[in-house]
Design a protein around this motif. Sequence first.
Motif, PDB file in Angstrom:
ATOM      1  N   PHE A 103       0.768  -0.902  -0.039  1.00 31.91           N
ATOM      2  CA  PHE A 103      -0.299  -0.101   0.380  1.00 31.91           C
ATOM      3  C   PHE A 103       0.737   1.064  -0.182  1.00 31.91           C
ATOM      4  N   GLU A 104       1.811   1.066  -0.202  1.00 36.50           N
ATOM      5  CA  GLU A 104       2.783   2.248   0.062  1.00 36.50           C
ATOM      6  C   GLU A 104       3.174   2.315  -1.492  1.00 36.50           C
ATOM      7  N   LEU A 105       2.546   3.126  -1.917  1.00 36.60           N
ATOM      8  CA  LEU A 105       2.954   2.616  -3.707  1.00 36.60           C
ATOM      9  C   LEU A 105       4.309   4.108  -4.242  1.00 36.60           C
ATOM     10  N   PHE A 106       4.000   5.574  -3.605  1.00 43.79           N
ATOM     11  CA  PHE A 106       4.977   6.439  -3.379  1.00 43.79           C
ATOM     12  C   PHE A 106       5.101   7.040  -2.537  1.00 43.79           C
ATOM     13  N   PRO A 107       6.545   6.125  -2.284  1.00 46.19           N
ATOM     14  CA  PRO A 107       6.896   6.798  -0.849  1.00 46.19           C
ATOM     15  C   PRO A 107       7.207   8.033  -0.636  1.00 46.19           C
ATOM     16  N   SER A 108       6.861   8.962   0.094  1.00 45.66           N
ATOM     17  CA  SER A 108       7.175  10.735   0.568  1.00 45.66           C
ATOM     18  C   SER A 108       7.104  11.003   1.848  1.00 45.66           C
ATOM     19  N   ASP A 109       7.090  11.874   1.868  1.00 48.96           N
ATOM     20  CA  ASP A 109       6.905  12.549   3.475  1.00 48.96           C
ATOM     21  C   ASP A 109       5.329  12.345   3.711  1.00 48.96           C
ATOM     22  N   PHE A 110       4.437  12.510   2.684  1.00 47.75           N
ATOM     23  CA  PHE A 110       3.421  12.311   2.602  1.00 47.75           C
ATOM     24  C   PHE A 110       2.766  10.508   3.037  1.00 47.75           C
ATOM     25  N   THR A 111       3.368   9.910   2.913  1.00 48.99           N
ATOM     26  CA  THR A 111       2.799   8.157   3.545  1.00 48.99           C
ATOM     27  C   THR A 111       3.884   7.934   4.376  1.00 48.99           C
ATOM     28  N   THR A 297      -4.276   9.307  -3.639  1.00 48.92           N
ATOM     29  CA  THR A 297      -4.385  10.362  -2.916  1.00 48.92           C
ATOM     30  C   THR A 297      -1.868  10.595  -3.438  1.00 48.92           C
ATOM     31  N   GLN A 298      -1.659   9.153  -2.896  1.00 46.39           N
ATOM     32  CA  GLN A 298      -0.113   9.454  -3.067  1.00 46.39           C
ATOM     33  C   GLN A 298       0.705   9.569  -4.299  1.00 46.39           C
ATOM     34  N   PHE A 299      -0.249   9.328  -5.210  1.00 50.63           N
ATOM     35  CA  PHE A 299      -0.271  10.044  -6.967  1.00 50.63           C
ATOM     36  C   PHE A 299       0.084  11.588  -6.663  1.00 50.63           C
ATOM     37  N   THR A 300      -1.087  11.441  -6.483  1.00 58.55           N
ATOM     38  CA  THR A 300      -1.049  13.611  -6.571  1.00 58.55           C
ATOM     39  C   THR A 300      -0.238  13.730  -5.744  1.00 58.55           C
ATOM     40  N   TYR A 301      -0.260  13.370  -4.387  1.00 57.98           N
ATOM     41  CA  TYR A 301       0.797  14.600  -3.550  1.00 57.98           C
ATOM     42  C   TYR A 301       2.493  14.250  -4.229  1.00 57.98           C
ATOM     43  N   SER A 302       2.345  13.531  -5.285  1.00 60.35           N
ATOM     44  CA  SER A 302       3.809  13.119  -5.956  1.00 60.35           C
ATOM     45  C   SER A 302       3.820  14.335  -6.605  1.00 60.35           C
ATOM     46  N   LEU A 303       2.598  14.865  -7.830  1.00 58.08           N
ATOM     47  CA  LEU A 303       2.624  16.006  -8.174  1.00 58.08           C
ATOM     48  C   LEU A 303       3.066  17.444  -7.774  1.00 58.08           C
ATOM     49  N   ASN A 304       3.581  17.455  -6.207  1.00 52.27           N
ATOM     50  CA  ASN A 304       3.234  18.706  -6.510  1.00 52.27           C
ATOM     51  C   ASN A 304       2.591  19.741  -5.966  1.00 52.27           C
ATOM     52  N   SER A 305       0.556  19.276  -6.878  1.00 41.47           N
ATOM     53  CA  SER A 305       0.256  20.565  -7.339  1.00 41.47           C
ATOM     54  C   SER A 305      -0.281  21.455  -6.203  1.00 41.47           C
ATOM     55  N   LYS A 306      -0.282  22.634  -5.913  1.00 44.93           N
ATOM     56  CA  LYS A 306      -0.790  23.484  -5.068  1.00 44.93           C
ATOM     57  C   LYS A 306      -2.112  24.233  -4.619  1.00 44.93           C
ATOM     58  N   GLN A 331      -7.649  18.678   5.621  1.00 43.63           N
ATOM     59  CA  GLN A 331      -6.743  17.912   5.270  1.00 43.63           C
ATOM     60  C   GLN A 331      -6.666  16.322   5.327  1.00 43.63           C
ATOM     61  N   ILE A 332      -5.866  16.143   4.621  1.00 44.39           N
ATOM     62  CA  ILE A 332      -5.798  14.715   3.961  1.00 44.39           C
ATOM     63  C   ILE A 332      -4.157  13.818   4.363  1.00 44.39           C
ATOM     64  N   ASN A 333      -4.327  13.057   5.342  1.00 43.10           N
ATOM     65  CA  ASN A 333      -3.040  13.194   5.959  1.00 43.10           C
ATOM     66  C   ASN A 333      -2.755  11.023   5.679  1.00 43.10           C
ATOM     67  N   TYR A 334      -1.716  10.698   6.032  1.00 46.81           N
ATOM     68  CA  TYR A 334      -1.787   9.100   6.100  1.00 46.81           C
ATOM     69  C   TYR A 334      -0.976   8.501   7.900  1.00 46.81           C
ATOM     70  N   ASN A 335      -1.568   8.378   7.977  1.00 45.82           N
ATOM     71  CA  ASN A 335      -1.378   7.854   9.701  1.00 45.82           C
ATOM     72  C   ASN A 335      -0.781   6.215   9.700  1.00 45.82           C
ATOM     73  N   PRO A 336       0.535   6.665   9.562  1.00 43.68           N
ATOM     74  CA  PRO A 336       1.912   5.196   9.347  1.00 43.68           C
ATOM     75  C   PRO A 336       1.403   4.673  10.615  1.00 43.68           C
ATOM     76  N   SER A 337       0.942   5.246  11.609  1.00 42.25           N
ATOM     77  CA  SER A 337       0.582   3.815  12.881  1.00 42.25           C
ATOM     78  C   SER A 337      -0.906   3.026  12.460  1.00 42.25           C
ATOM     79  N   LYS A 338      -1.387   3.652  11.745  1.00 45.69           N
ATOM     80  CA  LYS A 338      -2.853   3.058  11.509  1.00 45.69           C
ATOM     81  C   LYS A 338      -2.767   1.522  10.719  1.00 45.69           C
TER      82      LYS A 338
END
Length: 346
Positions: A103-111, A297-306, A331-338
């Motif tokens: 489920f971590e398809l585009f690793p980033s600060d978001f994930t 969501t992960q893909f979108t974050y990787s595109l850096n749209s404002k 805001q949408i965020n990814y909680n790695p503890s879940k």
Amino acid sequence: MKANYKKYLLNFKHPSGTSRGVMTEKETWFLMLEENGKTGIGECGILRSLSVDDRPDYEEKLKWVCDNIDLGKEELLAELTHFPSIQFGVETAFLSLVSKTPFELFPSDFTKGTTSMSINGLVWMGEEDFMKSQIEEKLESGFTCIKLKIGAIDFKRELELLRFIRQNFDAEKIEIRVDANGAFKPDDALEKMEQLAKFNLHSIEQPIKANQISRMRLLCENPPIPIALDEELIGVYGIENKNELLEKIKPQFIILKPSLVGGFSGTLEWIAAAEKLSIGWWITSALESNIGLNAITQFTYSLNSKLPQGLGTGGLYTNNVDCPLEISNGQINYNPSKKWNIKNLE
């Protein structure tokens, strides 16, 4: 490599209305891959009556993908041009298979959970009191961008809902987008847009039905509200045709749903075509489960749209997949503890 698929019905918590009707459930399909002890999962998020691949042979095509999975991703995608939602599922499943976790398809600060993305709060069509209660809930939840689906109730009452927002929040505090889903007639679209413009809106999605190129071009020439194309993009294949459509219409924005426009690769083609013409864009989900929403969501974050994105649909269903995506203060965020829980799919 082994592959199989499964149909799944998502049940709405509340009936959800658009100008095309009211939905109580949403069909989707999951594509599962297995190779060398690893698994991958992708969602083929068909949207009946809207997806260009709403065809009688849809399941037959999914079976063909599973029978021919050893062709590999690129060759499969080339054979699936007219099945954009299956393209999205194939892309996601292959990414999932080779990722560190499924489920971590585009690793980033978001994930990692250290940053988040701004999204719009979606207000569904319905009776005036229902829409007003949704608006109040979104405002109380901290959204600074609200999207209203319009075209189902009396237009004057929809204007009153917009007046209600603007009496309490100016455009500096709350951005308003409206989505007509093609509900306006070409002859009165401009007049209605002029009335809507009094409320200082960010944009209007698809004011008239798709495939009326000359009428849409005229509306986009000097619109009282910036126009965003949505349904207009569905069923347009190939970068040349995408360039041609945008050059003809020259909208102010386009809205991209990966499940409807050919997955990540189709989305990137549209973005390239739009940016050449200085056309803005944002990405939205198309009522996928959290499997597809997570990928988008992960893909979108990787595109850096404002711009605020349209990714707030994860809480619509009673039987969605539990996942780390969370929404707070617009805001949408990814909680790695879940943890992910896909037992629903077994």
